[in-house]
Design a protein around this motif. Structure first.
Motif, mmCIF file in Angstrom:
data_model
loop_
_atom_site.group_PDB
_atom_site.id
_atom_site.type_symbol
_atom_site.label_atom_id
_atom_site.label_comp_id
_atom_site.label_asym_id
_atom_site.label_seq_id
_atom_site.Cartn_x
_atom_site.Cartn_y
_atom_site.Cartn_z
ATOM 1 N N PHE A 1 29.882 -14.962 -39.190
ATOM 2 C CA PHE A 1 30.438 -16.130 -38.733
ATOM 3 C C PHE A 1 31.327 -16.872 -39.715
ATOM 4 N N LEU B 1 36.409 -17.715 -32.572
ATOM 5 C CA LEU B 1 35.806 -17.026 -31.668
ATOM 6 C C LEU B 1 34.337 -17.506 -31.289
ATOM 7 N N ALA B 2 33.737 -18.437 -32.405
ATOM 8 C CA ALA B 2 32.299 -19.087 -32.176
ATOM 9 C C ALA B 2 32.571 -20.158 -32.998
ATOM 10 N N LEU C 1 29.351 -18.830 -28.703
ATOM 11 C CA LEU C 1 30.628 -18.088 -28.360
ATOM 12 C C LEU C 1 31.704 -18.428 -27.754
ATOM 13 N N LEU D 1 34.293 -14.781 -37.274
ATOM 14 C CA LEU D 1 33.891 -15.399 -36.151
ATOM 15 C C LEU D 1 34.574 -16.980 -36.154
#
Length: 178
Positions: free
Chosen positions: A38, A47-48, A17, A42
């Protein structure tokens, strides 16, 4: 019949993260998420990142650079009686010659649609004069329900000198037609 993709549905990806995310983890943590989450959420929002050596190294380096060196310690200084008296004096000076003007709709002749209560007066004093009055300091036995000028008594410490010609502290309130 052989099922080649048995268990693919329940596979999880390990990701690192880059920001704190509620119900998932804090920045820098390695967590397992669904591949679709993901890929669709994300990764596009950064975000990741995938959990591979290259990204793990970069995130560690960023953390070293952006980590605060020292956290300042803030000490809370308790208020003394002298400080509270100074605040009361400032408030009293502002309210000494001030006139609070409220505009309200009327129902019939001089009767107000909704009476002016203690909370409204306190909020208007804070808005118009920048003085916070405690509800206990304002003596309003019944809400004001007509147009006109009123003197609402205030309870301030007795150590504050009264203005010339007054027996007690009062707040002048004028209610006008809107």
């Amino acid at each position: 019949m052989v099922y080649l993709q048995c268990g693919v549905r329940y596979r999880k990806l390990e990701v690192i993260l880059t920001t704190n995310i509620d119900k998932l983890g804090k920045a820098g943590e390695t967590v397992k998420v669904a591949p679709g989450h993901f890929r669709n959420h994300l990764m596009p929002k950064l975000l990741a990142v995938p959990n591979i050596d290259k990204f793990a190294y970069l995130i560690n380096e960023q953390r070293k650079i952006h980590q605060p060196k020292e956290v300042e310690e803030v000490k809370v200084v308790p208020k003394t009686e002298e400080d509270t008296m100074k605040e009361y004096q400032k408030a009293a000076r502002r309210l000494e010659n001030a006139k609070l003007v409220l505009r309200r709709f009327i129902k019939i002749d001089t009767e107000l649609r909704s009476p002016v209560n203690k909370d409204e007066i306190i909020s208007e004093v804070a808005r118009q004069f920048g003085v916070c009055i405690e509800p206990d300091n304002l003596q309003l036995p019944s809400p004001l329900s007509t147009l006109g000028e009123f003197e609402v008594p205030l309870r301030l410490p007795k150590s504050l000198p009264l203005p010339e010609g007054k027996v007690q502290w009062t707040l002048d309130v004028k209610i006008r037609k809107k």
